[in-house]
Design a protein around this motif. Structure first.
Motif, short mmCIF file in Angstrom:
data_model
loop_
_atom_site.label_atom_id
_atom_site.label_comp_id
_atom_site.label_asym_id
_atom_site.label_seq_id
_atom_site.Cartn_x
_atom_site.Cartn_y
_atom_site.Cartn_z
N VAL A 179 -28.61 -47.15 42.34
CA VAL A 179 -28.24 -47.14 40.97
C VAL A 179 -26.61 -47.15 40.97
CG1 VAL A 179 -30.14 -46.23 39.89
CG2 VAL A 179 -28.43 -44.86 40.51
N ASP A 180 -26.02 -47.37 39.63
CA ASP A 180 -24.61 -47.46 39.92
C ASP A 180 -24.08 -45.88 39.65
OD1 ASP A 180 -23.39 -50.27 40.27
OD2 ASP A 180 -25.20 -50.56 38.65
N SER A 181 -24.99 -45.01 38.73
CA SER A 181 -24.46 -44.02 38.56
C SER A 181 -25.62 -42.99 38.14
CB SER A 181 -23.54 -43.89 37.21
OG SER A 181 -22.98 -42.50 36.97
N TYR A 182 -25.53 -41.88 38.14
CA TYR A 182 -26.77 -40.63 37.68
C TYR A 182 -26.18 -39.65 37.04
CZ TYR A 182 -30.82 -37.83 39.00
OH TYR A 182 -31.93 -37.18 38.96
N LEU A 183 -26.90 -39.61 35.79
CA LEU A 183 -26.49 -38.46 34.94
C LEU A 183 -27.63 -37.61 34.71
CD1 LEU A 183 -24.69 -40.81 32.05
CD2 LEU A 183 -23.67 -39.36 33.81
N ARG A 184 -27.34 -36.47 34.47
CA ARG A 184 -28.43 -35.24 34.28
C ARG A 184 -28.68 -35.34 32.92
NH1 ARG A 184 -29.56 -29.84 36.44
NH2 ARG A 184 -31.83 -29.72 35.77
N LYS A 185 -29.99 -35.24 32.36
CA LYS A 185 -30.10 -35.04 31.00
C LYS A 185 -29.97 -33.51 30.40
CE LYS A 185 -33.81 -38.51 30.31
NZ LYS A 185 -35.27 -38.73 30.20
N PRO A 186 -29.67 -33.32 29.40
CA PRO A 186 -29.13 -34.11 28.55
C PRO A 186 -27.80 -34.38 28.45
CG PRO A 186 -29.16 -31.74 27.63
CD PRO A 186 -29.76 -31.80 28.97
N ALA A 187 -27.18 -35.79 28.72
CA ALA A 187 -26.05 -36.00 28.90
C ALA A 187 -25.43 -36.28 27.35
CB ALA A 187 -25.97 -37.47 29.46
N ASP A 188 -24.25 -36.13 27.31
CA ASP A 188 -23.73 -36.11 25.80
C ASP A 188 -23.20 -37.71 25.65
OD1 ASP A 188 -20.49 -36.39 26.49
OD2 ASP A 188 -21.13 -34.80 27.67
N ARG A 189 -22.80 -38.06 24.52
CA ARG A 189 -22.73 -39.32 23.99
C ARG A 189 -21.38 -39.93 24.74
NH1 ARG A 189 -19.64 -42.49 20.08
NH2 ARG A 189 -20.73 -44.13 19.20
N ASP A 190 -20.31 -39.23 24.71
CA ASP A 190 -19.01 -39.68 25.24
C ASP A 190 -19.32 -39.95 26.77
OD1 ASP A 190 -17.82 -39.47 22.72
OD2 ASP A 190 -17.09 -37.37 23.27
N THR A 191 -19.72 -39.17 27.44
CA THR A 191 -20.12 -39.22 28.86
C THR A 191 -21.02 -40.49 29.16
OG1 THR A 191 -20.00 -37.13 29.25
CG2 THR A 191 -21.13 -38.35 31.02
N LEU A 192 -21.86 -40.60 28.30
CA LEU A 192 -22.85 -41.70 28.36
C LEU A 192 -22.23 -43.15 28.17
CD1 LEU A 192 -25.94 -42.95 28.75
CD2 LEU A 192 -25.93 -42.84 26.36
N LEU A 193 -21.36 -43.05 27.37
CA LEU A 193 -20.52 -44.20 26.84
C LEU A 193 -19.59 -44.91 27.94
CD1 LEU A 193 -20.23 -44.31 22.99
CD2 LEU A 193 -21.94 -45.48 24.39
N SER A 194 -18.90 -43.36 28.11
CA SER A 194 -17.74 -44.00 29.32
C SER A 194 -18.41 -44.26 30.65
CB SER A 194 -17.32 -42.40 29.54
OG SER A 194 -16.38 -42.64 30.63
N VAL A 195 -19.47 -43.76 31.22
CA VAL A 195 -20.21 -44.23 32.19
C VAL A 195 -20.75 -45.58 32.27
CG1 VAL A 195 -22.23 -43.76 33.91
CG2 VAL A 195 -20.69 -41.79 33.16
N LEU A 196 -21.33 -45.62 30.84
CA LEU A 196 -21.93 -47.30 30.82
C LEU A 196 -20.55 -48.11 31.05
CD1 LEU A 196 -24.28 -48.90 30.08
CD2 LEU A 196 -23.80 -48.39 27.53
N SER A 197 -19.74 -47.93 30.28
CA SER A 197 -18.53 -48.87 30.31
C SER A 197 -17.97 -48.97 31.89
CB SER A 197 -17.23 -48.32 29.51
OG SER A 197 -16.12 -48.95 29.57
N THR A 198 -17.90 -47.95 32.70
CA THR A 198 -17.42 -48.08 33.90
C THR A 198 -18.26 -48.79 34.66
OG1 THR A 198 -16.28 -46.04 33.73
CG2 THR A 198 -16.94 -46.44 36.01
N VAL A 199 -19.57 -48.56 34.67
CA VAL A 199 -20.40 -49.29 35.53
C VAL A 199 -20.71 -50.80 35.24
CG1 VAL A 199 -21.71 -47.22 36.27
CG2 VAL A 199 -22.61 -48.63 34.27
N ARG A 200 -20.43 -50.92 34.06
CA ARG A 200 -20.27 -52.61 33.52
C ARG A 200 -19.20 -53.05 34.08
NH1 ARG A 200 -22.09 -56.10 32.52
NH2 ARG A 200 -21.11 -56.82 30.59
N ALA A 201 -18.20 -52.67 34.13
CA ALA A 201 -16.95 -52.98 34.71
C ALA A 201 -17.25 -53.53 36.09
CB ALA A 201 -15.67 -52.46 34.28
N ARG A 202 -17.53 -52.66 36.93
CA ARG A 202 -18.04 -52.79 38.28
C ARG A 202 -18.61 -53.96 38.67
NH1 ARG A 202 -20.09 -46.71 39.72
NH2 ARG A 202 -17.98 -45.60 39.37
N CYS A 203 -19.54 -54.33 37.76
CA CYS A 203 -20.64 -55.33 38.11
C CYS A 203 -19.72 -56.93 38.23
CB CYS A 203 -21.44 -55.92 36.91
SG CYS A 203 -22.55 -54.71 36.60
N GLU A 204 -18.38 -56.80 37.92
CA GLU A 204 -17.34 -57.61 38.41
C GLU A 204 -17.06 -58.04 39.57
OE1 GLU A 204 -16.51 -60.14 35.78
OE2 GLU A 204 -18.09 -58.92 34.67
#
Length: 173
Positions: free
Chosen positions: A94-119
């Protein structure tokens, strides 16, 4: 306006699926699945990212992640789990691993980072994902256990061999 981002939210807990869907901005197109088998069937080349629970019926998140990595086009995968991270996550593709419950800001930040890595080319993306998981493990596991773990030492050596540091996961892209 650009193309919307398609995210598959795969979690057997409907409350978490609804929470993540609520947190994602409206420009995100979200599909949901309550188990790994259904989620895997719904993921095609149009899916940009996956928010993936680790423990689910039918197929575990680990199995879903492994099968996704075998495909020619792979979405960014963020595993979100109530399972405390241990050295075993170093082997989950996986591109990243978060522990529940993750907060919204962390989730959105990690999602943005891993999406950009797909390039990036596949090897670079995999190394950045490994560095990300290594940082997660380093924060969650006692230093003495890390020193005794062959899997952790292999991860450190692989990252050093390719000159990938923890800073790369923050600064890239």
């Amino acid at each position: 306006m650009g193309k919307s981002t398609s995210v598959a939210v795969i979690d057997d807990d409907e409350d978490f699926r609804q929470l993540y869907k609520l947190w994602l901005p409206e420009e995100y197109e979200v599909i949901e699945a309550g188990d790994g088998r259904t989620g895997l069937q719904q993921i095609d080349g149009s899916i940009d990212a996956v928010l993936l629970d680790r423990q689910m019926p039918e197929l575990s998140g680990e199995t879903v992640a492994e099968r996704l990595r075998q495909r020619s086009v792979t979405p960014a995968v963020v595993m979100i789990s109530s399972v405390k991270p241990d050295v075993d996550i170093l082997d989950i593709p996986v591109d990243s691993y978060l522990r529940k419950p993750a907060d919204r800001d962390t989730l959105l930040s990690v999602l943005s980072t891993v999406r950009a890595r797909c390039e990036y080319e596949t090897q670079r993306r995999e190394l950045l994902g490994l560095a990300d998981r290594r940082a997660t493990v380093a924060d969650a596991v006692r230093a003495t256990a890390l020193a005794e773990s062959d899997a952790y030492q292999r991860a450190v050596e692989r990252l050093e061999q390719h000159d990938v540091s923890l800073a790369d996961t923050v600064s890239e892209p």
